[in-house]
Enzyme design. Structure first.
Site, mmCIF file in Angstrom:
data_model
loop_
_atom_site.group_PDB
_atom_site.id
_atom_site.type_symbol
_atom_site.label_atom_id
_atom_site.label_comp_id
_atom_site.label_asym_id
_atom_site.label_seq_id
_atom_site.Cartn_x
_atom_site.Cartn_y
_atom_site.Cartn_z
ATOM 1 N N CYS A 196 0.848 -1.188 0.000
ATOM 2 C CA CYS A 196 0.000 0.000 0.000
ATOM 3 C C CYS A 196 0.887 1.242 0.000
ATOM 4 C CB CYS A 196 -0.900 -0.020 1.232
ATOM 5 S SG CYS A 196 -1.724 1.547 1.579
ATOM 6 N N GLU A 197 0.636 2.157 -0.921
ATOM 7 C CA GLU A 197 1.494 3.334 -1.014
ATOM 8 C C GLU A 197 1.245 4.348 0.103
ATOM 9 O OE1 GLU A 197 -0.897 6.291 -4.078
ATOM 10 O OE2 GLU A 197 0.551 4.883 -4.915
ATOM 11 N N HIS A 198 0.157 4.162 0.840
ATOM 12 C CA HIS A 198 -0.169 5.111 1.911
ATOM 13 C C HIS A 198 0.566 4.804 3.215
ATOM 14 C CE1 HIS A 198 -4.143 5.475 -0.479
ATOM 15 N NE2 HIS A 198 -3.272 6.391 -0.880
ATOM 16 N N HIS A 199 0.748 3.495 3.518
ATOM 17 C CA HIS A 199 1.369 3.122 4.785
ATOM 18 C C HIS A 199 2.568 2.180 4.623
ATOM 19 C CE1 HIS A 199 -2.901 4.105 5.758
ATOM 20 N NE2 HIS A 199 -2.311 4.795 6.721
ATOM 21 N N GLN A 239 -5.177 -0.539 -4.759
ATOM 22 C CA GLN A 239 -5.788 -1.667 -5.477
ATOM 23 C C GLN A 239 -6.562 -1.216 -6.702
ATOM 24 O OE1 GLN A 239 -7.691 -4.591 -2.950
ATOM 25 N NE2 GLN A 239 -9.083 -5.221 -4.569
ATOM 26 N N HIS A 291 -6.100 -5.971 3.062
ATOM 27 C CA HIS A 291 -5.152 -4.883 3.284
ATOM 28 C C HIS A 291 -4.741 -4.847 4.747
ATOM 29 C CE1 HIS A 291 -5.717 -2.627 -0.632
ATOM 30 N NE2 HIS A 291 -6.649 -3.564 -0.691
#
Length: 227
Positions: free
Chosen positions: A117-120, A158, A186
């Site tokens: 995940c590019e956020h976390h 995703q 996730h």
């Protein structure tokens, strides 16, 4: 007569087992080759130093025995997990597109995928189901799984991953339709945040006839659900 039949069967079984062993060895060789090729020795020291800084700022002693090589291992792992940035669809096709007078649906389902995940920067993982309607051209089935690998081995969301896989197949094969469904869990929802253990996410991308024809779309979705 019975002995002769048994001998033949044993020969067939042995041949089959040898084929399985050879396939497994080829897969292991490819994984080892991919792992080595994913390491960029020029950037590795900087990434290693960055991990050392992170661990220190978290309050850890990077000189203790258990962590002495952790920054290096983490740097190599991150390069492997994002190796898709160095790969393209053209790289993996390798003349694997063939002229074939076939226009019925081709489906490859339950393709394992792992991404970050590019956020976390935590993993999400699950299955991809792919279908396409050939337009006088077919592709080696393993290449569909390789396309999933290329785009999942990047920092992702995703929704974008699903669209990228569909677009890559469409551009490479020019079929009359492409469908991609991804089901994933996730860890950013499981390990942190709302911490919902049983939550999963389903995304889809439908191109061409799969988007325009409800019957074609329904056939694909029904077949992916069938075990």
């Amino acid at each position: 007569m019975e002995y002769h039949h048994t001998t033949e069967m044993n020969g067939v079984v042995t041949k089959y087992l040898n084929m399985c062993i050879q396939c497994k060895q080829n897969d292991l060789c490819r994984e080892q080759k991919d792992s080595k090729e994913s390491v960029d020795t020029n950037k590795l020291p900087r990434i290693e130093n960055a991990y050392s800084t992170i661990l220190s700022e978290l309050g850890e002693n990077v000189d203790r025995e258990g962590l002495q090589r952790t920054p290096l291992r983490a740097a190599k792992a991150m390069q492997f997990l994002t190796k898709g940035y160095k790969e393209t669809t053209q790289d993996i096709m390798n003349d694997a597109i063939f002229d074939e007078n076939h226009d019925e649906m081709v489906i490859v389902k339950d393709i394992d995928l792992f991404s970050l995940c590019e956020h976390h920067l935590v993993p999400f993982f699950g299955k991809a189901h792919i279908a396409y309607l050939p337009n006088k051209k077919v592709v080696g089935l393993s290449k569909l799984a390789r396309i999933v690998e290329i785009y999942s081995r990047r920092l992702q969301v995703q929704e974008r991953l699903t669209k990228q896989i569909a677009s890559a197949i469409s551009e490479a094969l020019e079929p009359t339709g492409v469908a991609v469904v991804i089901e994933a869990v996730h860890m950013c929802m499981v390990m942190r945040g709302v911490q919902k253990m049983n939550a999963s996410t389903v995304t889809s991308a439908m191109l061409g006839k799969f988007q325009d024809d409800p019957k074609t779309r329904k056939e694909f979705l029904d077949l992916t659900r069938r075990k």
